[in-house]
Structure formats: C-alpha cells, structure tokens
Motif scaffolding. Structure first.
Motif, short mmCIF file in Angstrom:
data_model
loop_
_atom_site.label_atom_id
_atom_site.label_comp_id
_atom_site.label_asym_id
_atom_site.label_seq_id
_atom_site.Cartn_x
_atom_site.Cartn_y
_atom_site.Cartn_z
N LEU B 475 30.30 28.07 48.37
CA LEU B 475 30.57 27.40 46.98
C LEU B 475 31.21 28.51 46.04
CD1 LEU B 475 27.24 25.42 46.69
CD2 LEU B 475 29.32 24.69 46.98
N ILE B 476 31.47 29.65 46.46
CA ILE B 476 32.10 30.74 45.71
C ILE B 476 33.46 30.65 45.72
CG2 ILE B 476 32.43 33.24 45.42
CD1 ILE B 476 29.50 33.46 46.59
N VAL B 477 34.09 30.70 44.66
CA VAL B 477 35.63 31.09 44.16
C VAL B 477 35.86 32.39 44.27
CG1 VAL B 477 37.65 30.54 43.36
CG2 VAL B 477 36.00 28.72 43.31
N LYS B 478 36.29 33.05 45.47
CA LYS B 478 36.26 34.52 45.46
C LYS B 478 37.03 35.16 44.49
CE LYS B 478 36.93 38.58 48.37
NZ LYS B 478 37.00 39.11 49.54
N GLU B 479 38.22 34.57 44.20
CA GLU B 479 39.00 35.03 43.28
C GLU B 479 38.78 35.40 41.78
OE1 GLU B 479 40.56 31.83 44.76
OE2 GLU B 479 39.98 33.32 46.23
N MET B 480 37.53 34.33 41.47
CA MET B 480 37.34 34.55 40.28
C MET B 480 36.26 35.69 40.03
SD MET B 480 36.41 30.45 39.59
CE MET B 480 35.13 30.56 38.17
N LEU B 481 35.76 36.43 41.12
CA LEU B 481 34.92 37.54 41.05
C LEU B 481 35.36 38.75 41.02
CD1 LEU B 481 32.21 36.72 43.89
CD2 LEU B 481 31.95 35.98 41.45
N SER B 482 34.92 39.57 40.15
CA SER B 482 35.48 41.04 39.92
C SER B 482 35.21 41.94 41.07
CB SER B 482 35.07 41.52 38.71
OG SER B 482 33.48 41.90 38.91
N PRO B 483 35.78 42.97 41.34
CA PRO B 483 35.22 43.76 42.66
C PRO B 483 33.73 44.18 42.65
CG PRO B 483 37.47 44.31 41.70
CD PRO B 483 36.91 43.33 40.76
N THR B 484 33.52 44.49 41.38
CA THR B 484 31.96 44.71 40.97
C THR B 484 31.01 43.70 41.63
OG1 THR B 484 32.66 46.03 39.13
CG2 THR B 484 30.24 45.47 39.27
N GLU B 485 31.42 42.50 41.29
CA GLU B 485 30.61 41.32 41.44
C GLU B 485 30.59 41.01 43.04
OE1 GLU B 485 31.16 39.00 37.35
OE2 GLU B 485 32.71 38.54 38.68
N VAL B 486 31.84 41.32 43.76
CA VAL B 486 31.92 41.09 45.11
C VAL B 486 31.07 41.98 45.82
CG1 VAL B 486 33.29 41.13 47.22
CG2 VAL B 486 34.34 39.99 44.90
N GLU B 487 31.05 43.36 45.25
CA GLU B 487 30.21 44.28 45.87
C GLU B 487 28.60 43.95 45.80
OE1 GLU B 487 30.97 48.37 44.20
OE2 GLU B 487 29.18 48.82 44.98
N TRP B 488 28.38 43.39 44.40
CA TRP B 488 26.85 43.10 44.14
C TRP B 488 26.55 42.05 45.25
CZ3 TRP B 488 24.45 38.39 43.55
CH2 TRP B 488 23.26 38.52 43.13
N LEU B 489 27.46 41.26 45.48
CA LEU B 489 27.01 40.22 46.45
C LEU B 489 26.77 40.67 47.80
CD1 LEU B 489 26.61 36.82 46.51
CD2 LEU B 489 28.84 36.89 47.67
N ASN B 490 27.97 41.59 48.26
CA ASN B 490 27.69 42.07 49.81
C ASN B 490 26.45 43.08 49.84
OD1 ASN B 490 30.04 40.60 50.45
ND2 ASN B 490 31.45 42.11 49.79
N GLU B 510 20.82 34.58 63.87
CA GLU B 510 22.56 34.59 64.01
C GLU B 510 23.11 33.93 62.73
OE1 GLU B 510 24.71 36.10 65.51
OE2 GLU B 510 26.20 34.68 65.03
N TRP B 511 22.30 32.70 62.42
CA TRP B 511 22.66 32.14 61.26
C TRP B 511 22.87 33.13 59.80
CZ3 TRP B 511 20.81 31.28 56.16
CH2 TRP B 511 21.36 30.32 55.47
N LEU B 512 21.73 33.96 59.76
CA LEU B 512 21.49 34.64 58.54
C LEU B 512 22.58 35.90 58.82
CD1 LEU B 512 19.85 35.61 56.25
CD2 LEU B 512 18.49 36.98 57.47
N ARG B 513 22.99 36.27 59.86
CA ARG B 513 24.00 37.21 60.25
C ARG B 513 25.42 36.81 59.46
NH1 ARG B 513 28.12 38.70 62.81
NH2 ARG B 513 27.76 36.44 64.17
N VAL B 514 25.75 35.52 59.83
CA VAL B 514 26.88 34.94 59.34
C VAL B 514 26.85 34.50 57.68
CG1 VAL B 514 28.44 32.96 59.41
CG2 VAL B 514 27.31 33.92 61.39
N ALA B 515 25.53 34.28 57.35
CA ALA B 515 25.49 34.01 56.10
C ALA B 515 25.54 35.16 55.01
CB ALA B 515 24.08 33.37 55.70
N CYS B 516 25.26 36.31 55.66
CA CYS B 516 25.37 37.70 55.14
C CYS B 516 26.25 38.48 55.30
CB CYS B 516 23.99 38.34 55.22
SG CYS B 516 22.54 37.72 54.61
N GLU B 517 27.43 37.84 56.11
CA GLU B 517 28.61 38.95 56.34
C GLU B 517 29.41 39.01 54.87
OE1 GLU B 517 30.91 36.57 58.99
OE2 GLU B 517 30.23 37.63 60.85
N ALA B 518 30.00 39.95 54.96
CA ALA B 518 30.76 40.59 53.51
C ALA B 518 31.60 39.09 53.21
CB ALA B 518 31.51 41.73 53.66
N LEU B 519 31.73 39.18 51.93
CA LEU B 519 32.63 38.06 51.40
C LEU B 519 34.20 38.68 51.32
CD1 LEU B 519 32.60 35.29 49.92
CD2 LEU B 519 32.64 36.76 47.85
#
Lengths: 519, 519
Positions: B475-490, B510-519
């Motif tokens: 549900l995330i539009v990555k281009e709207m996030l700042s690098p700081t916000e992407v880093e926060w999520l990761n 395994e589901w969680l691993r994929v869900a938690c992969e870096a954006l």
C-alpha cells in the motif's frame, strides 16, 4: 509583575499602590487590582489627582518635553485600498452585531488604519498621538489641531470625520457613558483611564474590530507590501553585493556600525518611498549575533571579515509597505570552508524550520501556535531550541509588530490565522558568546485553492512569501536537506532573481545571479 | 449537553432537573448545576431519595441484574514492579504535599493499579467494582467480600489494606468529613455522590496522584508491555500469513466475522497469558473501513478478497500487558496493482504522519497536543484530515484508554508527556462509502539521551515503539517517502523480524521475512 508586587508588599499592613492609568491597559490594571485586593492592598489609579512623575517634572531644572507635534499625512487610496467611510461603515456593522452604541479606538496604529492617516510621533512606527471614537452617527479623531495639514483635514471632512482636541477624549467618553451609551472597549488594547471613564455596566468587552480588520490585508495593501518588499530586497541585495566586493576584492573588514550606515543610510535611503527603518537594525558579527536584540554601538563594535557570521535583522517603513527580514550570512572567497561545520549544521536546521513552516498547509480555524513546532522540529532533534516566538503579525505601512495573530510556542493566543494576515517566520538559534542564527521571511496567509476536507468540511490555508532576499548558500550543509527542501530553495531563488534583478545594476545583478544559482 | 438541556428547558418557568449522582462526575454535575441556576432552574441529585430508574426496575417483569461478583486476582510483583505498600506510601507523600488527610480513589483502574489487583467485571477492562480511600494510617478497599479469593485477601492484608463492604464507601467518606478531615477528591474523576459526601470546605481538589503514577510505567510494567506486544505481534503476523495463504493459495474470500474468529478465537487465544480482547475488534473491509467504530455483524458483513482494503484495529488484554494495534492491509498476488493509486497515496500520507510523530524529539514539558500536527501535516497538504485525536494513553495490563495524557488537536489537555507514559500513534483517513485507513502503534515516552537545550535548559524526550507488527508495503507509494522515511520503515521491519520471528513456525516466519524485506 503582579506576583512580584504582591510578594514584595507582604501582608503585614494594607498598602495603597498608585499607578498612572494612562500607561497601563485596563485588563492589566484590573487584574492587578484584584491580586492586590486579595491581600488587602488597594490599587489607586492617579486619575484627577497629583501624579508623582508630574510633580518631579515641576521641580526639575530641565523643561519637560511637550507632546510631539509632527504633521500627519494621508495614506492614499491606492495603498489603503478602502476609504475611511467604508471602514467606519464596517465598524458600525460590527458594533450593531455586538450591541454597542460607541467604539473606542485607543491603539495608535488602529486609529491610523481606520482614518487612512500616518504620522511620525513614534520612531520606527508611522503613527500619531490620537484616539478615535466611532458612534452610529459620528466618527471622531481626537488629535491636536496643529498636527493636521489642510489636505488631511479636507479628506477627513469628506469622510465625515470630526476632529476634536486630544484632551477632550476622556470627557467625551464620560459623557457617552452618562447618557447610557453602550461603549465597546477592548480592555486589552485600551488604557485603564479610558475604561474607567465608562461605567462598568455600560462597557461592551471583546477584541476591537479595527484590530482584526487591520490585520486582514486587502488586495491594495498586499500589492503595496509586495512592491515595498521587492524594493527592500534590492537594497539588501545591493548591500550584500557591496559586502562581498569590500571583503573579497578590497580585502578589508567592515564594522557593524558601517553595515547599518551602508544598508540604511545608502541603499535603503535611495529607494522610492523609503521613510525610516521599521525598527533599529540588528547587525551582529560573530558572538554579537547571539544577543537577541543587539544594537551595535560606537568604536567597540564588532567587525565582519572573511568567514565572520553576520546576523542582520532589519526592515524599512515605506509609503506602500513595511518590511522585516533577517539573513545570516558569511562573506569571503571559499567562505564555507572558513565556517565551523557545527555552525553550518545549525544554520541548516534553522533553514529547515523556516521551510517547514513556509510549506505548511493547514485547515481554516488553526491558530498560529499549532504551527510553531514545525519551525523547531529539526532543532529539537539536535537538542537545540530558541527562547523566542516564531512569528509576529506585521502591519501594511504600519507597525512592524501588530496583533492579534502570532506563531508562538505558548498556547495563549487562540486567534485563528485568516487569509490576508501577514506574519513573520523567524526561527533561530543562539550560542552565547559564539554565534547567532536567524532566518526570517514575511508571509501572507492565503486560501489553498481546491483543498477541502471531506472529514471536517474545512477549507485549507497556506502561506505566500513577501520577502525576496536570497539565503546564504555557503552556510547550508546540502546533504542535510531533503530533495523537497532543495527544490524549495531553488524555486525561491529563481523567483527572487526574476522579480528583483530588474531593479539592479549589472554588478549587483551578477552577484544575485550567482547567489540564486541552483544548490 | 449542558447547552442542549438549558436551551430545551427554555426560561418560562423554573424547572427541577434530577440526576443520578453516582453516574456523573462531580465536575460535570457542578458545571451543569451552575448553568441551570443561571436560568433559574435547579439541579437535584437523587441522593437518598427515590430514583425513577430504580422505580422502573421495581415494576419490571425482568429481574434487575445484580452487581457483578466475578472474583478478582492478584497482579503479581514481577509485572506490577512496585508493592501496594510502596504505592500507598507514595500517595501519602503526595497527600502530605497537598495538605490532605485522605485520598478518594474512584476510577476502577486507579483502584486496581494502587492495590495490584485485577478483575473482570467490565468486558475488555481488567477491573472490578470498587472504591479506595487512603488516609495517613489506613488504606481501604471498598468491595464485596464475595469477590475476593483467599490469596488476594492474604496479600492485601500483608500490605495492611483493609477490606470494607462496597456500600460503606459513602458513609465512610461522610464520617471523614464530619471529623474535619481534608479529603482529596479529583472532581473530574469522582462521581458527584462521593463529592457531595464531603463538605465543600473539606475538599482538596486536583488531579488524583494515582492517575499520574499509574500513567508513568515502571521498568517491570514496561517489560511486561514489551513481552505482551511481541506475543501479540506473533498472533497478528500468523493471522496475516494465514490471510495471504487463504486468499492467494486457496483462492477463497474471508468474511469480516471470520477475521475476528481467527485472530481472536485462534491466534490470540493460543498465546500465553491472553485473557480477552482489549476492545471489540474493528475489522472493516473496503467501505466498512471508513466507519470509525465499525463492528462486523452476522451474515451481511463485508468480505475480504484479492485487493480488498482491510482496516484491522484490535488488541489484547494479557497478564503482563495491554495491546492496541491498527494495520490497514491488502492481500492477493500483485496486490498493489489491484488498489487504486489514490488509496495508496493516502495510505502513504497516513504512514508519513505516523513516522513523523514517531520520530519526533521534544523538550520536557511539551503537552501531547503540540505534537498532533506532525501526524496530520502531509494529509493537510493534500486537503485531507481525520476527525479524531491522534493518540490516547494506554494502561499496563489495564484499560486500553487511560489518562491523563493524550495527543489531540484540541488544546484542552495541557498534561506534559513524561518518561514512562504509553500513548497510541494512530493517524488515519476515512473516505465515506469507499475506504478507511489507519496505522496505529503504541509508543513509550523516554529520555532522549545527551540532548539538553542551552537556550532553555530543558532536556528532551522521544518515543520508542512497543508494537512489532509489519506495515503493508503493497500500500506504500515509495516515491512519496523521503530517504529518512524509507530508512525508518526498513529499520522498524528489521527489528520486528529479529524480535518476533523466534515466536513463529517456518511458514509464518517465511511470510514475515518477505513482509520485512527492505523497501
């Protein structure tokens, strides 16, 4: 002050405390009277009795200065945007809604705005000693006849404004109260003597409608403000260009006093419509920049050379507008290498605060206090803060500080920001004995077109910049800025170059071109 | 409500208005009495006289439900972190500072916290019908004897807590007042009947010290909260993994009712120390997500299939902690292609609000209201808003809503945020009949080490996340996030995987691993 007085007096014996009721607001005096009464002391307004300050002057060898008699001038329609008749009619509507028969106007800038006049009794503020009273059939200006030139007298007469002697104000108010008129007195903005002249039961309280009407600038006032800001920017840019040439090319230093001599005494003075500074220029070099209301003085003042941080807070009163701008800057070749990284990081955080507030969009009904955190957020993250508010209201060719709006971290002022209001946006940081930073623009509140919340039914507002002065790029740590922030700066600088470069000669235009190059 | 009543009654004739003083706070009833009196009406608390609700029950064919008699249990030291004796001693210190001889505790969660007990009289809230009074030499629990098992009785006796019948509370209070005791009554948090039992001149007013002490969690309480949140996260993650398998692999849809049956009835129920939900689960599919307190019901409820937006707000009561988490999510292969861009953009703005509040650093003394704008800033820029507050206090193995702190856009609550307080961070957006979005984490306030403002002398605070549940990347539009916000999520997702994956089986891990992969 009330606390201090009550504590100092103690409670051993009841004490009578005299005040001059002409120099304190009614709300302050009434609160003080209540606090004193709670400890069995009494507040005695020296109204119609001897005042020790007057008595001291009588015994003095020096003559007491008289009331200023500087002539007033008209504030013409093309910059006022609304006639005195129309303004008075609007006030009468507000009075009707409020159930008031008369309105007291005691703030000097409110009187000036209402009657489209300007004066020069108070340094930096284009106002004249006066009061006004508006009733349903009269509009009176209480002012010494000697101050009013014929053209102003004729114009006031054309708008049915009666002129009465300044000292008749209190007796006139008393007479209104005696015949049972309901008199609207804004107790925050009226002296205690005036409030006392009206019986308690005849007072209608609440914010003076002139104060709010004055704060919401009309299109002519905004046009005047925009034009004044462009010319004022040209003066600041010519000054900066001169500084760079002096320090880099001539290789000499510049004193803080010389800064103001050049900026005010030459570059601003040469501008169309310039009258005087809108407040005493603050030119603080290095550690002097950390002193919030610093005023350079005499031969011991600071010196600006290559790499010196200069905080320059200044503004002008013009026929068509009032300006107030702070820039923190550095001069010299490769200046950014001469400045400690900590200073540049702090400058960048202050800039981020300025940008964040500048870019904010907020629903109608929002008080300025809600936005204050935006200017501080990045400073707070670094454990930094500043001990002053973020923004004050600014008049249109009037006082550089005006209410009722503000942007303050204390949630006392609940006044919603409204389209047409002008505010400063001035986050800063001050490291005592080291350096000071402030970046200040004036902003106008405007509708954000096309936005309306379905959840709350509210429309949105945003800011538009009046100030058109470049921000010193040598002090920015670019890596700290987000792409959005870099874009904000580049767009702003491009706008400045487009609007101000036509007012400059070739040398200064070349300096501005470099200053406005994309980061 | 006061306004409505006064307007409805009119002012033709004085009217007597009866209320049950046990079901309204003293402050509300006193304000209502004043408003009614201003129009010559009278408020009549039905205290010691016939109450029409009681009379209606007497004439009813149905038997009136009795007071609940569910047994209480101990809240053990390893999660309470402080003995009842120590808590009572602290309250006595506060009473001494305040000049009070007795303290009334009328909020059920305050009583439970003070005496380290938990009950089950009120669904979702682990509290029991009771009052407490602490004097300088006694600590009393007013509660039906029948509710108190022997082990609890012994533990209370060990801490010198006397047990008295519930109905003796008011007479006991009256007797304290009669002998001239100064009784601390928090009129916001005590019913009118209890306040009336104490003469006006014997009342000491102000926030109950138990309320603030309860809000500031100690290390044992925080450890319990952290552990409960990790287990609760495992339940939510198992649920999400099951949803993805059911919708993508089995190719079938899931009803909103089934969502709660699986989440609460299976995954949470299987967890150590789970007692009950902390509030009724809100599982809203598609347009139902836009109904703020939606409750799925029966066969007509919504259905989740590939690309359906599911807003899931739920929480659990555990022996060691209380949770409250909202995630908005979508399931199905290539789910992000199934969701309109506008929904994903809005989701991203809500997430940015959550991140901005989460990342904030603020000086001590800051009330939550100051931070509220951080969660709304990006929504406002797009003309969006939500008509609820941003954060509420949460109890430690207690009520999911508790005071005194909050993060609200109305500047009524001036309570400063203090280290140890737990708050929700839950911005949202609701498009009626279309979709709803909310992203909610629970946060703990803590000191921001090493930060102190030289300008104000204040230290700084920040938040630490309790909730350990991944945020739906589709549900995330990555281009709207700042690098700081992407880093926060990761960083957040990496932390979640590290802390929760040990609680999962291979499939869910395994589901969680994929869900938690870096954006």
């Amino acid at each position: 002050m009330s606390d201090w007085l009550v504590n100092t007096l103690g409670s051993d014996a009841p004490i009578r405390v005299g005040i001059d009721p002409f120099v304190h607001s009614a709300s302050f005096a009434q609160a003080l009277a209540k606090d004193l009464a709670a400890r069995d002391h009494e507040l005695v307004p020296l109204f119609g009795m001897e005042n020790p300050v007057d008595m001291a002057w009588e015994g003095s060898a020096l003559p007491r200065p008289g009331q200023p008699l500087a002539p007033i001038r008209l504030h013409p329609m093309e910059v006022a945007g609304k006639t005195t008749s129309d303004k008075v009619a609007e006030m009468r509507e507000a009075m009707q809604d409020k159930g008031a028969d008369a309105l007291v106007v005691a703030m000097l800038d409110d009187v000036a705005w209402l009657y489209n006049i300007r004066g020069s009794d108070v340094e930096f503020n284009p106002v004249a000693l006066s009061y006004a009273i508006v009733t349903m059939d009269t509009a009176i200006l209480f002012m010494s006849e000697a101050k009013i030139p014929d053209d102003v007298r004729a114009e006031l007469a054309a708008h049915k404004v009666e002129i009465r002697p300044y000292q008749n104000f209190i007796p006139y108010l008393q007479s209104l109260s005696q015949v049972g008129h309901k008199v609207w007195i804004d107790e925050e903005r009226t002296n205690y003597a005036a409030a006392m002249a009206v019986d308690e039961e005849n007072r209608v309280r609440g914010m003076n409608p002139v104060t709010l009407a004055k704060a919401i600038k009309n299109e002519a006032e905004l046009n005047g403000m925009r034009a004044a800001h462009e010319r004022d920017a040209a003066a600041l840019i010519r000054f900066m260009s001169w500084m760079e040439r002096t320090i880099s090319d001539e290789g000499r230093t510049v004193t803080e006093v010389e800064v103001d001599e050049m900026l005010t005494g030459k570059f601003r003075k040469e501008l169309d419509g310039f009258i005087e500074p809108s407040f005493p220029t603050i030119a603080g070099a290095g550690p002097n920049g950390a002193i919030i209301h610093y005023r350079a003085d005499g031969p011991d003042c600071g010196i600006v050379g290559p790499g010196t941080i200069l905080l320059l807070d200044s503004g002008g009163q013009y026929r068509d507008g009032t300006t107030d701008c702070t820039r923190t800057m550095v001069f010299g070749r490769d200046a950014e290498d001469l400045v400690p990284l900590e200073v540049r990081q702090t400058f960048t955080r202050v800039l981020q605060g300025n940008i964040r507030l500048d870019r904010s969009v907020f629903p109608e009904g929002t008080p300025g206090a809600v936005l204050d955190i935006l200017a501080r957020e990045e400073l707070w993250r670094a454990g930094q803060d500043y001990a002053h508010g973020t923004g004050h209201g600014v008049g249109a060719a009037l006082n550089v500080h005006e209410g009722p709006q503000s942007i303050s971290p204390r949630f006392v002022n609940k006044q919603a920001l409204l389209p047409g209001m002008v505010l400063s946006n001035e986050p800063g940081f001050y490291a005592p004995s080291m350096f000071g930073i402030r970046t200040e623009n004036l902003l106008v509140v405007e509708q954000a077109e096309g936005l309306e919340s379905k959840a709350t039914g509210k429309k949105f507002l945003r800011f538009r910049k009046l100030t058109q002065v470049p921000i010193c790029k040598a002090l920015i740590v670019k890596e700290m800025l987000s792409p959005t922030e870099v874009e904000w700066l580049n767009t702003y600088h491009a706008q400045i170059f487009q609007r101000v470069s036509p007012l400059l000669d070739r040398t200064d235009r070349e300096w501005l071109r470099v200053a406005c190059e994309a980061l």
